[in-house]
Scaffold this active site. Sequence first.
Site, mmCIF file in Angstrom:
data_model
loop_
_atom_site.group_PDB
_atom_site.id
_atom_site.type_symbol
_atom_site.label_atom_id
_atom_site.label_comp_id
_atom_site.label_asym_id
_atom_site.label_seq_id
_atom_site.Cartn_x
_atom_site.Cartn_y
_atom_site.Cartn_z
ATOM 1 N N HIS A 26 0.851 -1.202 0.000
ATOM 2 C CA HIS A 26 0.000 0.000 0.000
ATOM 3 C C HIS A 26 0.876 1.238 0.000
ATOM 4 C CE1 HIS A 26 0.822 -0.521 4.396
ATOM 5 N NE2 HIS A 26 0.877 0.794 4.383
ATOM 6 N N HIS A 73 -5.824 -1.997 4.316
ATOM 7 C CA HIS A 73 -5.671 -0.831 3.443
ATOM 8 C C HIS A 73 -4.839 -1.138 2.210
ATOM 9 C CE1 HIS A 73 -2.154 -0.825 5.878
ATOM 10 N NE2 HIS A 73 -1.795 0.418 5.748
ATOM 11 N N HIS A 131 4.594 7.347 2.795
ATOM 12 C CA HIS A 131 5.411 6.143 2.669
ATOM 13 C C HIS A 131 4.838 5.168 1.652
ATOM 14 C CE1 HIS A 131 2.545 4.601 5.852
ATOM 15 N NE2 HIS A 131 2.626 3.510 5.130
ATOM 16 N N HIS A 191 0.950 -0.864 15.093
ATOM 17 C CA HIS A 191 -0.076 0.161 14.909
ATOM 18 C C HIS A 191 -1.362 -0.276 15.602
ATOM 19 C CE1 HIS A 191 2.066 2.481 11.976
ATOM 20 N NE2 HIS A 191 2.102 1.525 11.068
ATOM 21 N N TYR A 196 9.489 1.661 10.179
ATOM 22 C CA TYR A 196 9.594 2.728 9.172
ATOM 23 C C TYR A 196 11.042 3.145 9.009
ATOM 24 C CZ TYR A 196 4.557 3.447 9.178
ATOM 25 O OH TYR A 196 3.209 3.279 9.053
ATOM 26 N N GLU A 217 8.048 1.467 4.526
ATOM 27 C CA GLU A 217 7.582 0.664 5.651
ATOM 28 C C GLU A 217 7.694 -0.802 5.229
ATOM 29 O OE1 GLU A 217 3.315 0.777 6.406
ATOM 30 O OE2 GLU A 217 3.562 0.023 8.445
#
Lengths: 129, 314
Positions: free
Chosen positions: B150, B206, B220, B252, B261, B271
Site C-alpha cells: 500500500h 488498506h 510512505h 499500529h 519505518y 515501511e
Amino acid sequence: MNSTESHNSLLAALCTTACSNHHIRLLQTGESYECSSAESLLHGLCKIGRKGIPKGCLNGGCGICKVAIRHGHVKKIGAMSRAHISEQEEAQGVLLACRIAPVDDVEIDVIGLMVSAILRGKPPQHLQK
Amino acid sequence: MGIMRIGHISIKVMDIVAAVKHYEQVLGLKTTHTDAQGNVYLKCWDEWDKFSLILTPCDQAGLNHVAYKTEHDADLDSFQKRVEDYGISTQILPAESLPFVGRTLCFNLPSGHEMRIYAKKEYVGTDVGTMNPDPWPDDIRGSGVHWLDHCLLMCEMNPETGVNKVAENTKFMMEVLDFYMAEQIIVGPEKNIQAATWLFRSTTPHDIAFVAGPRQGLHHLAFYLDSWHDVLKAADIMGKNKVRIDVAPTRHGITRGETIYFFDPSGNRNETFAGLGYLAQPDRPVTTWSEEFLGRGIFYHTGELNAAFTEVYT
C-alpha cells in the site's frame, strides 16, 4: 622511522585533515556544538541531546532541516531536493543540515520547520545573559 | 470486480545507484528492466507481474504516480466515464506508455496526486513458480519483502479555510472507484473533521491511506512481510546497511500492523510490515479513532506520536 610509526603518523595526518572538529554556533539560541568535517551539521546538532529536534529523513529529501549559513564554510556531502532548496537558495547558503559538513567554524540560523523545536524553551539570544 | 490491488508506484530519487542498491539489498526487490531514460523497474519475489516499483532519477524526492490494477480491460472505460462524470478530467495513455503495461487511465485525485488504473501488465511469474512451489526462494536478499502492499499519501488540510483533501479523496475513492473504508481518524471540536482514512479493495485493511498535512506529498510506500520476526530481521538488515530508521519495530493500533519505518537514500519513507490485521470486507463495520487516541492509533505501545512522523515526508 619504522613502519608502525609511519602508519601512525599517516593516521594522525589523515585525522587532522579529514576529521577535524569545527565549532558550530546556533545564532538564534547562542548554543554551540562541535562537529567533525566527516559528519553532517545535523548529525552534530543531534548530539547536543536536546529533545524534539526533528531528525527527518537524513537523506536530503524531506527538507525539514533547512538552515542558513551566516558565517563560515561548509561542503555538500549529498543531493538535496530541489523541492526544498532552490538554486538561488543554495547559492545564498540556504541548505539542508543533513547534507552539509563544516569546512571551518560555522554560524547558522535554523529556518523552516525545525525552528519551533530549536527555539522551544529557549529565550531569544538578545534576552540571554 | 473492478480494482484488485495496488499495481505499482513510481517515485523520484536523487541518486539512482544508491536507490537501486537500497531497494535490492535492503528490501530485497530485483531489477527487471531499465529503460532508455534511466528509469529502473523492480519487483518483489512473490509478485507475478513485471514490476511494482519504478525509480526515476530526479533532482528531488517524492511521488510520480501510484497505479492500481483492475480486473478487466473494459473496466477502464467505465471508470473513465465515472471519473469524468464526477468532474475530474482524465486521459487514456496508450499501451506501452509505460513498458510492459497496457492502456492506462490517468487522472489526478482531488488532493493533486496522480493516480493510474490499468488492466494488463506483462506476466513473469513469482520466484517460486506455480507448479509444486517451495514456500520461498533460495536467493532472498535483505528483508525479502513479498509484495508492494500500500501507500500513504499526505493530503492538504486547513480547517480555517475549510480545505480537507483527505475527505475529498475518500469520498471520490469510495463513490467512484468502489473502495471501502476500514478505519478513520475524526478530529476537531465538533468531532466532524476526517483527518485520516484507510481504504481497501483487497481483503487487507488498506490498499491506500490518506492523512492530513500542510501540503500534499508521499508519506510512505509499504511492503509486506510474513511475521513479526521478519520485521525484526528487517531492522537488523537496516542496522547492517546503516539505513536511517524512522520508527523502530512496533505495532499500529490502526490496521493492527506490525511495522518498521525507514528512509530510502533520497528520503522517501518506506515501511515493511507484517500481520494482515484482520479480514477486510465490504460489510465490516468502520473503525473510528478519536483525537485523544490518535497517538495510540498510530503507535499502539507508547501511545506517543512523534512530530517528525507526521511532519517529515517527500
